[in-house]
Design a protein around this motif. Structure first.
Motif, PDB file in Angstrom:
ATOM      1  N   VAL A 103      -4.961   2.945  23.135  1.00 41.76           N
ATOM      2  CA  VAL A 103      -4.551   1.940  22.163  1.00 41.76           C
ATOM      3  C   VAL A 103      -4.270   2.667  20.854  1.00 41.76           C
ATOM      4  N   TYR A 104      -3.115   2.424  20.300  1.00 42.03           N
ATOM      5  CA  TYR A 104      -2.713   3.080  19.054  1.00 42.03           C
ATOM      6  C   TYR A 104      -2.775   2.059  17.923  1.00 42.03           C
ATOM      7  N   PHE A 105      -3.525   2.431  16.888  1.00 44.18           N
ATOM      8  CA  PHE A 105      -3.687   1.549  15.738  1.00 44.18           C
ATOM      9  C   PHE A 105      -2.989   2.128  14.523  1.00 44.18           C
ATOM     10  N   CYS A 106      -2.271   1.269  13.861  1.00 45.92           N
ATOM     11  CA  CYS A 106      -1.710   1.587  12.562  1.00 45.92           C
ATOM     12  C   CYS A 106      -2.637   1.002  11.505  1.00 45.92           C
ATOM     13  N   ALA A 107      -2.739   1.667  10.363  1.00 42.76           N
ATOM     14  CA  ALA A 107      -3.563   1.160   9.269  1.00 42.76           C
ATOM     15  C   ALA A 107      -2.892   1.499   7.951  1.00 42.76           C
ATOM     16  N   SER A 108      -3.275   0.804   6.904  1.00 41.73           N
ATOM     17  CA  SER A 108      -2.765   1.137   5.575  1.00 41.73           C
ATOM     18  C   SER A 108      -3.882   0.988   4.550  1.00 41.73           C
ATOM     19  N   SER A 109      -3.736   1.671   3.436  1.00 40.52           N
ATOM     20  CA  SER A 109      -4.692   1.556   2.333  1.00 40.52           C
ATOM     21  C   SER A 109      -3.935   1.737   1.025  1.00 40.52           C
ATOM     22  N   PRO A 110      -4.511   1.223  -0.070  1.00 42.68           N
ATOM     23  CA  PRO A 110      -3.811   1.336  -1.353  1.00 42.68           C
ATOM     24  C   PRO A 110      -3.516   2.786  -1.742  1.00 42.68           C
ATOM     25  N   HIS A 142       0.822  -1.214   0.000  1.00 39.94           N
ATOM     26  CA  HIS A 142       0.000   0.000   0.000  1.00 39.94           C
ATOM     27  C   HIS A 142       0.854   1.261   0.000  1.00 39.94           C
ATOM     28  N   ASP A 143       0.236   2.342  -0.517  1.00 45.02           N
ATOM     29  CA  ASP A 143       0.933   3.627  -0.576  1.00 45.02           C
ATOM     30  C   ASP A 143       0.688   4.505   0.644  1.00 45.02           C
TER      31      ASP A 143
END
Lengths: 113, 115
Positions: free
Chosen positions: A88-95, A29-30
């Protein structure tokens, strides 16, 4: 096989310390994101990077500094930790754009004593 | 400013009963809408999303949602709830055509399933 991974899963530390949370995605993902989920489970965007460039920087204390060494990694460094940083820390990704599905990591529970 | 409201903080449904979780949004144009689920101690998983076209969208795990522009709503439904559906459900809105705009989440609805 994990798509979005975060380390550590749990982090307990004293007020005033400096700590880092690492995030890696193997989806190609970018765009990557950091979200904070507070004790009432409210999720709020903190930062977003697209191709290593910062594109979203919400109203977050400058003690928080994201760093993206490459497209697959987005780390979060926190200086001078305060009690209120416990979350709580969340990392996420998307195209790419926000309209794409965001894939979330398992979260890092930070407890500041 | 964009916002998302989930009026129900906590809902309890009997196993096998139907479910509807409410979501209302505030946005000037047609928004991009999402429902995510968070199981205890886990990250978020996308259930379904609406961008355009058919206002009834199907998702994973037997969930569906209906976009109603006149009511600014995007309610999530399931005809028969399973115990494994107990989780936190988040509705979110994203701005179309704006690179770099993140999702705005509602405060979530906790679903409990009773036997």
């Amino acid at each position: 096989d994990t798509a979005v991974s975060q380390t550590p899963k749990y982090l307990v530390t004293q007020m005033g310390n400096d700590k880092s949370i690492k995030c890696e995605q193997n989806l190609g993902h970018d765009t990557m994101y950091w979200y904070k989920q507070d004790s009432k489970k409210f999720l709020k965007i903190m930062f977003s990077y697209n191709n290593k460039e910062l594109i979203i920087n919400e109203t977050v204390p400058n003690r928080f500094s994201p760093k993206s060494p490459d497209k697959a990694h987005l780390n979060l460094h926190i200086n001078s930790l305060e009690l209120g940083d416990s979350a709580v820390y969340f990392c996420a990704s998307s195209p790419g754009l926000v309209t794409d599905t965001q894939y979330f990591g398992p979260g890092t529970r930070l407890t500041v004593l | 400013a964009q916002s998302v409201t989930q009026p129900d903080i906590h809902i309890t449904v009997s196993e096998g009963a139907s479910l509807e979780l409410r979501c209302n949004y505030s946005y000037g144009a047609t928004p991009y809408l999402f429902w995510y689920v968070q199981s205890p101690g886990q990250g978020l998983q996308l259930l379904l999303k609406y961008f355009s076209g058919d206002t009834l969208v199907q998702g994973i795990k037997g969930f569906e949602a209906e976009f109603k522009r006149s009511q600014s709503s995007f309610n999530l439904r399931k005809p028969s709830v399973h115990w494994s559906d107990a989780a936190e459900y988040f509705c979110a809105v994203g701005s179309p055509n704006q690179a770099g705009t993140a999702l705005i989440f509602g405060k979530g609805t906790t679903l409990s399933v009773s036997s």
